[in-house]
Design an enzyme around this catalytic site. Sequence first.
Site, PDB file in Angstrom:
ATOM      1  N   ASP A   1       5.694   4.488  -0.575  1.00 15.50           N
ATOM      2  CA  ASP A   1       4.769   3.694  -1.331  1.00 15.50           C
ATOM      3  C   ASP A   1       3.275   3.369  -0.694  1.00 15.50           C
ATOM      4  O   ASP A   1       2.661   2.641  -1.446  1.00 15.50           O
ATOM      5  CB  ASP A   1       5.408   2.531  -1.712  1.00 15.50           C
ATOM      6  CG  ASP A   1       5.682   1.597  -0.509  1.00 15.50           C
ATOM      7  OD1 ASP A   1       5.868   1.866   0.334  1.00 15.50           O
ATOM      8  OD2 ASP A   1       5.896   0.363  -0.732  1.00 15.50           O
ATOM      9  N   GLU A   2       3.060   4.052   0.441  1.00 20.73           N
ATOM     10  CA  GLU A   2       1.713   3.656   0.769  1.00 20.73           C
ATOM     11  C   GLU A   2       1.171   4.903   1.759  1.00 20.73           C
ATOM     12  O   GLU A   2       1.827   5.701   2.287  1.00 20.73           O
ATOM     13  CB  GLU A   2       1.765   2.489   1.517  1.00 20.73           C
ATOM     14  CG  GLU A   2       2.402   2.402   2.814  1.00 20.73           C
ATOM     15  CD  GLU A   2       2.011   0.995   3.663  1.00 20.73           C
ATOM     16  OE1 GLU A   2       0.937   0.493   3.607  1.00 20.73           O
ATOM     17  OE2 GLU A   2       3.088   0.468   4.152  1.00 20.73           O
TER      18      GLU A   2
ATOM     19  N   ASP B   1      -1.859   1.704  -1.569  1.00 17.61           N
ATOM     20  CA  ASP B   1      -0.377   0.719  -1.652  1.00 17.61           C
ATOM     21  C   ASP B   1       0.211   0.535  -3.012  1.00 17.61           C
ATOM     22  O   ASP B   1      -0.532  -0.193  -3.799  1.00 17.61           O
ATOM     23  CB  ASP B   1      -0.592  -0.623  -0.975  1.00 17.61           C
ATOM     24  CG  ASP B   1       0.549  -1.222  -0.174  1.00 17.61           C
ATOM     25  OD1 ASP B   1       1.576  -0.587  -0.540  1.00 17.61           O
ATOM     26  OD2 ASP B   1       0.530  -2.484   0.277  1.00 17.61           O
TER      27      ASP B   1
END
EC number: 2.7.7.7
Length: 360
Positions: A108-109, A14
């Site tokens: 983003d993860e 993350d």
Amino acid sequence: MELQPPFRKIIHVDMDAYYASVAELDNPELRGKAIAVGGGGDRGVVSAASYEARKFGVKSAMSNVLAKQKCPHIIFVKSDFARYKELSAQIREIFYEYTDLVEPLSLDEAYLDVTVNKKDNPSANDIAREIRQKIYDKTGLRASAGISINKFIAKVASDINKPNGQKTIHPEEVIKFLEELPVNKFYGVGKVTAAKMYNLGIFVGNDLKKKSLEELSLLFGKSGNHYYNIVRGIHNSEVKPNRIRKSVGAERTFFENISSEIFMLEKLHDIADEIEKRMEKSNSKGKTITLKIKYSDFTRQTRSKTVEHYMSKKSEFFPIVKELLYQEELENSVRLLGLSFSNLNINKKEPVWVQLKFKF
């Protein structure tokens, strides 16, 4: 009850305050300052906030007006999705150096299954550390990671040592970890469900564990089975490299609040046109249409209807949209309307299970 091997090795990576961190990366003068991404107009909302802004209580989905009240010196920056996608692609290239079992959740993860990996590295903890360092070396951005035997625990673990840290929950630690975990940290437990659990005397996993499957099913419906399993470390959802699209949607935020259903219907016609285009582009049809309403006081409401046949054409589903709009009286003036299709006609493949046993 002890969990039995074989255990998978799952990493949840993350990025730390991704949108705000990208803004700092491209504008070094912003580093260390309270930043909100999403534009600074009074009708806008915060898409993301830097850790400096979060210290003042600023968070995503908060109105810009409230963000300014909480943090008068906050700096608003515009979103740059082209840049976010560019850096996200670089980050994913690093993931694929280790495994092809990568399931992106957003820009983003992502989840990675490194049970068997391209580096023949038996330590998922070491792999996570290497990946985080490579991300920083290549992009200048920081990431955190959680490592454990399933996706649920890995995701929870990735928050523990944020920012720029990682946490491994080893197989022998899983049960104790889950028993001590606050119920509001469990996946699928939102504010409403958490409040219901608190009223029932359920505050941590061990309290949840004392409830039988029958009790949980009676109290929480289908989710009861989910809660019963995850508190026991049972979460068999595999890392899916090609995530199945679950919905197709579009929404619009208005410059001025709307209080007339007639005006709303005009806006919904435009949104429905966009939905029809997206359904055609993705070659999708759906059975469930959902109307999303965000009121001027930022409260939200959804209204849904499921039919027996698949739909994708506006001429088919718009009568239902109209029905949902007039289903009940509006609670306030409206600032956002959205439509989405779910229950899509996409074939699901059966998972292939491979049993492996390694040192964690």
